[in-house]
Write an enzyme that holds these catalytic residues in place. Sequence first.
Site, PDB file in Angstrom:
ATOM      1  N   ARG A  70       0.847  -1.185   0.000  1.00 37.29           N
ATOM      2  CA  ARG A  70       0.000   0.000   0.000  1.00 37.29           C
ATOM      3  C   ARG A  70       0.885   1.238   0.000  1.00 37.29           C
ATOM      4  NH1 ARG A  70      -3.298  -2.936  -1.403  1.00 37.29           N
ATOM      5  NH2 ARG A  70      -5.406  -3.313  -0.636  1.00 37.29           N
TER       6      ARG A  70
ATOM      7  N   GLU B 219      -4.295   7.324  -4.575  1.00 38.37           N
ATOM      8  CA  GLU B 219      -4.510   6.783  -5.932  1.00 38.37           C
ATOM      9  C   GLU B 219      -5.860   7.227  -6.479  1.00 38.37           C
ATOM     10  OE1 GLU B 219      -4.075   2.565  -5.443  1.00 38.37           O
ATOM     11  OE2 GLU B 219      -1.974   2.743  -4.881  1.00 38.37           O
TER      12      GLU B 219
ATOM     13  N   HIS C 166      -1.290   0.175  -9.650  1.00 43.77           N
ATOM     14  CA  HIS C 166      -1.865  -0.782  -8.685  1.00 43.77           C
ATOM     15  C   HIS C 166      -2.473  -2.007  -9.391  1.00 43.77           C
ATOM     16  CE1 HIS C 166      -3.684  -1.065  -4.384  1.00 43.77           C
ATOM     17  NE2 HIS C 166      -3.428  -2.256  -4.875  1.00 43.77           N
TER      18      HIS C 166
HETATM   19  C1  DGY Z   1      -5.170  -6.295  -2.733  1.00 41.86           C
HETATM   20  O1  DGY Z   1      -5.807  -7.321  -2.958  1.00 41.86           O
HETATM   21  O2  DGY Z   1      -5.119  -5.779  -1.620  1.00 41.86           O
HETATM   22  C2  DGY Z   1      -4.480  -5.721  -3.897  1.00 41.86           C
HETATM   23  O3  DGY Z   1      -3.818  -4.564  -3.582  1.00 41.86           O
HETATM   24  C3  DGY Z   1      -5.461  -5.514  -5.010  1.00 41.86           C
HETATM   25  O4  DGY Z   1      -4.788  -5.644  -6.212  1.00 41.86           O
END
Ligand code: DGY
Length: 321
Positions: free
Chosen positions: A239, A268, A287
């Site tokens: 993240r 984002e 992402h």
């Molecule tokens: C998640 O599943 O948390 C990912 O970041 C999504 O692609």
Amino acid sequence: MAKPKVFITRKLPEEVVSPFRNQLDIDMWPEEEKAVPRQTMLEKCKDMDGVVTMLSDKIDEQLLGQAPSLKIVCNLAVGYDNIDLDAAQKHGVTVTNTPDVLTDTTADLTFGLLMATARRLVEANQYIKDGKWNHWSPLLLAGKDIHHKTIGIVGMGRIGEAVAKRATGFEMEILYHNRSRKQDAERNLGATYVEMDELLERSDFVVCMTPLTDETREMFDEQAFRKMKKDAMFINGSRGQTVNEGDLYDALVKGEIAAAGLDVFEKEPIGKDHPLLKLDQVVCLPHIGSASVETRHEMMKLCLDNLDLYFQEKQPKTVVI
Ligand code: DGY
């Protein structure tokens, strides 16, 4: 008996959704790319029994407080930092996520990002497309080796371990830092647990795979980057808010670290003027960690299975709370 009312906050492929239409009264946001506006989301959720959410949807006290019939939130992601779990608990709302089905896909992307950053693949591609390839020289677009180097994985959950597994194929030394020791990874992958400072000081590639929590928020800051080797590369597949982006930018510009590969950002989506996009030594992705067609379909199906099971009064497969 009336079917449970369910809102899906993004347009998903009909082939995935239609098998569930018999059991669930599904209302689906018609846009694939544009998120449902917050106000619409609040309105929609007011009389829903369940909702399938994206990581860009905020599920908080305001929304839950206005959704008296909402019983389950199924997040299309393994991470659930977009959901206020305390508020969900308070309102008796079950939360599910999509672990396991995305582990290998996300690890593939993370390792690919590491490789692209180390070997300057994106820059090299752009170099040809810009018509600049008119000579060969010994150090033309020379990058950094990956094999036999040291990778330091911060956050040795399922995806972290899958990244480590890929690193074994490159005969890398594997260091990791995690809240708890992972005996299996130590035994099977030869990973070594180290304190955070040691990981930062020794790794050629520092790979962030930790979930976003109050403890991990901005854990990669000025101090952390300063501890890293000057030729180290920072890769983020978790993240964006685990990083202080201003500090990362400064560390790259000052040469405190060599490069970064980022699949995630503090806020984002980012626009084309984001400062990190201006740096050649940064590879940026929008992402897409778990974004293979097969895996995204599995994730969608898992969300809908969880809803279906819940309303059949059975245990959903992947409950967070
Ligand atoms: C998640 O599943 O948390 C990912 O970041 C999504 O692609």
